[in-house]
Design a protein around this motif. Structure first.
Motif, PDB file in Angstrom:
ATOM      1  N   VAL A 158       0.940  -1.171   0.038  1.00  0.00           N
ATOM      2  CA  VAL A 158      -0.036  -0.110  -0.060  1.00  0.00           C
ATOM      3  C   VAL A 158       0.823   1.326   0.031  1.00  0.00           C
ATOM      4  CG1 VAL A 158      -1.708   1.400   1.277  1.00  0.00           C
ATOM      5  CG2 VAL A 158      -1.791  -1.154   1.369  1.00  0.00           C
ATOM      6  N   ALA A 159       0.517   2.231  -0.824  1.00  0.00           N
ATOM      7  CA  ALA A 159       1.455   3.486  -0.876  1.00  0.00           C
ATOM      8  C   ALA A 159       0.450   4.576  -0.302  1.00  0.00           C
ATOM      9  CB  ALA A 159       1.452   4.045  -2.319  1.00  0.00           C
ATOM     10  N   ILE A 160       0.624   4.813   0.970  1.00  0.00           N
ATOM     11  CA  ILE A 160       0.019   5.728   1.765  1.00  0.00           C
ATOM     12  C   ILE A 160       0.372   7.196   1.519  1.00  0.00           C
ATOM     13  CG2 ILE A 160      -0.241   6.564   4.158  1.00  0.00           C
ATOM     14  CD1 ILE A 160       0.314   3.830   5.104  1.00  0.00           C
ATOM     15  N   PRO A 161      -0.592   7.854   1.129  1.00  0.00           N
ATOM     16  CA  PRO A 161      -0.489   9.413   0.372  1.00  0.00           C
ATOM     17  C   PRO A 161       0.271  10.055   1.563  1.00  0.00           C
ATOM     18  CG  PRO A 161      -2.746   8.589   0.008  1.00  0.00           C
ATOM     19  CD  PRO A 161      -1.995   7.564   0.989  1.00  0.00           C
ATOM     20  N   GLY A 163       0.826  13.049   4.099  1.00  0.00           N
ATOM     21  CA  GLY A 163      -0.020  13.899   4.876  1.00  0.00           C
ATOM     22  C   GLY A 163      -1.554  12.953   5.164  1.00  0.00           C
ATOM     23  N   ALA A 164      -1.463  11.789   4.615  1.00  0.00           N
ATOM     24  CA  ALA A 164      -2.816  11.110   4.940  1.00  0.00           C
ATOM     25  C   ALA A 164      -2.994  10.791   6.342  1.00  0.00           C
ATOM     26  CB  ALA A 164      -2.697   9.579   4.418  1.00  0.00           C
ATOM     27  N   ASP A 165      -4.458  10.599   6.737  1.00  0.00           N
ATOM     28  CA  ASP A 165      -4.657  10.124   8.047  1.00  0.00           C
ATOM     29  C   ASP A 165      -4.051   8.969   8.597  1.00  0.00           C
ATOM     30  OD1 ASP A 165      -6.256   9.170  10.284  1.00  0.00           O
ATOM     31  OD2 ASP A 165      -7.577  10.452  10.167  1.00  0.00           O
ATOM     32  N   ALA A 166      -3.040   8.886   9.472  1.00  0.00           N
ATOM     33  CA  ALA A 166      -2.178   7.734   9.615  1.00  0.00           C
ATOM     34  C   ALA A 166      -2.924   6.633  10.291  1.00  0.00           C
ATOM     35  CB  ALA A 166      -0.793   8.101  10.475  1.00  0.00           C
ATOM     36  N   ALA A 167      -3.774   6.955  11.298  1.00  0.00           N
ATOM     37  CA  ALA A 167      -4.435   6.020  11.937  1.00  0.00           C
ATOM     38  C   ALA A 167      -5.666   5.303  10.990  1.00  0.00           C
ATOM     39  CB  ALA A 167      -5.399   6.547  13.304  1.00  0.00           C
ATOM     40  N   ALA A 168      -6.362   6.136  10.201  1.00  0.00           N
ATOM     41  CA  ALA A 168      -7.349   5.695   9.456  1.00  0.00           C
ATOM     42  C   ALA A 168      -6.736   4.661   8.546  1.00  0.00           C
ATOM     43  CB  ALA A 168      -7.903   6.690   8.543  1.00  0.00           C
ATOM     44  N   TRP A 169      -5.590   5.071   7.825  1.00  0.00           N
ATOM     45  CA  TRP A 169      -4.860   3.924   7.148  1.00  0.00           C
ATOM     46  C   TRP A 169      -4.409   2.717   7.530  1.00  0.00           C
ATOM     47  CZ3 TRP A 169      -3.906   4.303   1.449  1.00  0.00           C
ATOM     48  CH2 TRP A 169      -4.742   5.399   0.741  1.00  0.00           C
ATOM     49  N   GLU A 303      -5.443  13.288  -2.231  1.00  0.00           N
ATOM     50  CA  GLU A 303      -6.274  13.863  -1.187  1.00  0.00           C
ATOM     51  C   GLU A 303      -7.497  13.165  -1.051  1.00  0.00           C
ATOM     52  OE1 GLU A 303      -5.819  18.026  -2.113  1.00  0.00           O
ATOM     53  OE2 GLU A 303      -3.873  18.192  -1.245  1.00  0.00           O
ATOM     54  N   ARG A 304      -8.253  12.991  -2.276  1.00  0.00           N
ATOM     55  CA  ARG A 304      -9.408  12.489  -2.343  1.00  0.00           C
ATOM     56  C   ARG A 304      -9.441  10.869  -1.841  1.00  0.00           C
ATOM     57  NH1 ARG A 304     -12.984  14.716  -7.608  1.00  0.00           N
ATOM     58  NH2 ARG A 304     -13.088  16.805  -6.759  1.00  0.00           N
ATOM     59  N   LEU A 305      -8.494  10.276  -2.188  1.00  0.00           N
ATOM     60  CA  LEU A 305      -8.336   8.819  -1.824  1.00  0.00           C
ATOM     61  C   LEU A 305      -8.209   8.915  -0.053  1.00  0.00           C
ATOM     62  CD1 LEU A 305      -8.285   5.778  -2.521  1.00  0.00           C
ATOM     63  CD2 LEU A 305      -5.822   5.966  -2.883  1.00  0.00           C
TER      64      LEU A 305
END
Length: 317
Positions: A158-161, A163-169, A303-305
């Motif tokens: 998985v490529a975490i974007p 600035g993504a929400d770390a907990a959610a990912w 950002e949308r993902l």
């Protein structure tokens, strides 16, 4: 008028192969590159007859694509099954999956009327149409099933974007570590999304759209309906915003489609396809920008993902 430059752009062996599959007295009088595909070159060929009439065919060519033979075998199988089912799909004219006659593996098929529609305008009317079309595809029961579905993403790829929400990912990645839920198999398109659906849209009435075709059957598979629904959902989320991704599963069920009974199982497939998309956002963004959605940069899709994955993990149930 013959477009000599575009006709010349079709490779010589492929041009000769196509010509051998035309009706008596027909010849190729024009060719136009079609945009929007990721894995294959697409061209619309204008075929002229002796009486001056014309018709169009579509040439699909896989250039330096791994597993091209498998892709074309799947598409050939689907296009052989679909006539007479009511699902609007191209007609198979000829196929050369091993490049025995062409420079590269190729498929020749009929051209369908309509166009892809990726704009926000009229989306509220198109989403139920997409849902009903997918229900109809899943209702097919061919005598010979296509191959079992595959999912390539893993918890480790998985490529975490940024600035993504770390907990959610992290929570989402934990979801796909679970065992694959049991499921009842269905006939899957496996890449059902707005870029592979053609519409006729009246110029003055976007809400009056109707589907004229479903294309790109190269990934046809047998597996859970949830997987096709999840794939269309994430594409809608990227094109139009996370709320539309969440809405599609509801629309599918409203159209009579059946998803996994347990919320945890539905979440598994939604999350798995969402995370799979994280690995290919750059390739997804390019054809959409070429189609006019210039604001859909790779960063915008990231950002949308992120917003969509977070919404899935925050949803009740």
């Amino acid at each position: 008028m013959t477009d000599h430059a575009e006709v010349a752009a079709v490779r010589p062996l492929t041009l000769a192969w196509v010509s051998r599959h035309l009706e008596a007295g027909e010849r190729i009088v024009g060719a136009e590159a079609l945009h929007g595909g990721i894995t294959a070159e697409m061209r619309r060929l204008t075929i002229g007859a002796r009486d001056g009439g014309t018709r169009d065919l579509v040439l699909r060519t896989f250039v330096n694509v791994e597993h091209a033979e498998d892709w074309l075998d799947r598409e050939t199988g689907a296009l052989t099954v679909l006539p007479g089912t009511g699902v609007p799909a191209p007609g198979l004219v000829a196929v050369d999956p091993t490049a025995a006659h062409c420079e590269h593996p190729s498929l020749l098929m009929t051209h369908l009327a309509g166009r892809t529609v990726l704009d926000d305008e009229g989306l509220e009317a198109r989403v139920p149409l997409l849902a009903r079309q997918l229900v109809a595809i899943h209702a097919l029961r061919p005598a010979e099933r296509p191959r079992k579905y595959v999912t390539l993403t893993t918890a480790d790829t998985v490529a975490i974007p940024k600035g993504a929400d770390a907990a959610a990912w992290a929570a989402a990645i934990d979801v796909i570590r679970r065992p694959v839920p049991p499921c009842e198999g269905r006939f899957l398109h496996r890449d059902f999304q707005p870029g592979n659906v053609l519409f006729d849209v009246p110029p003055s009435q976007p809400a009056g759209a109707r589907i004229t075709g479903v294309v790109d059957w190269a990934a046809t598979s047998w597996g859970p309906a949830d997987l096709d629904v999840a794939h269309c959902s994430v594409n809608l989320a990227l094109l139009h915003g996370p709320a539309w991704g969440l809405r599609f599963a509801e629309a599918y069920q409203e159209a009579g489609g059946l998803l996994a009974a347990a919320a945890s199982e539905r979440l598994y497939w939604q999350v798995r396809d969402g995370l799979a998309c994280s690995e290919e956002l750059r390739s997804v963004a390019r054809p959409w920008r070429e189609a006019g959605r210039t604001e859909l940069t790779t960063r915008a899709l990231e950002e949308r993902l992120d917003a969509y994955v977070t919404a899935l993990m925050d949803a009740p149930g």
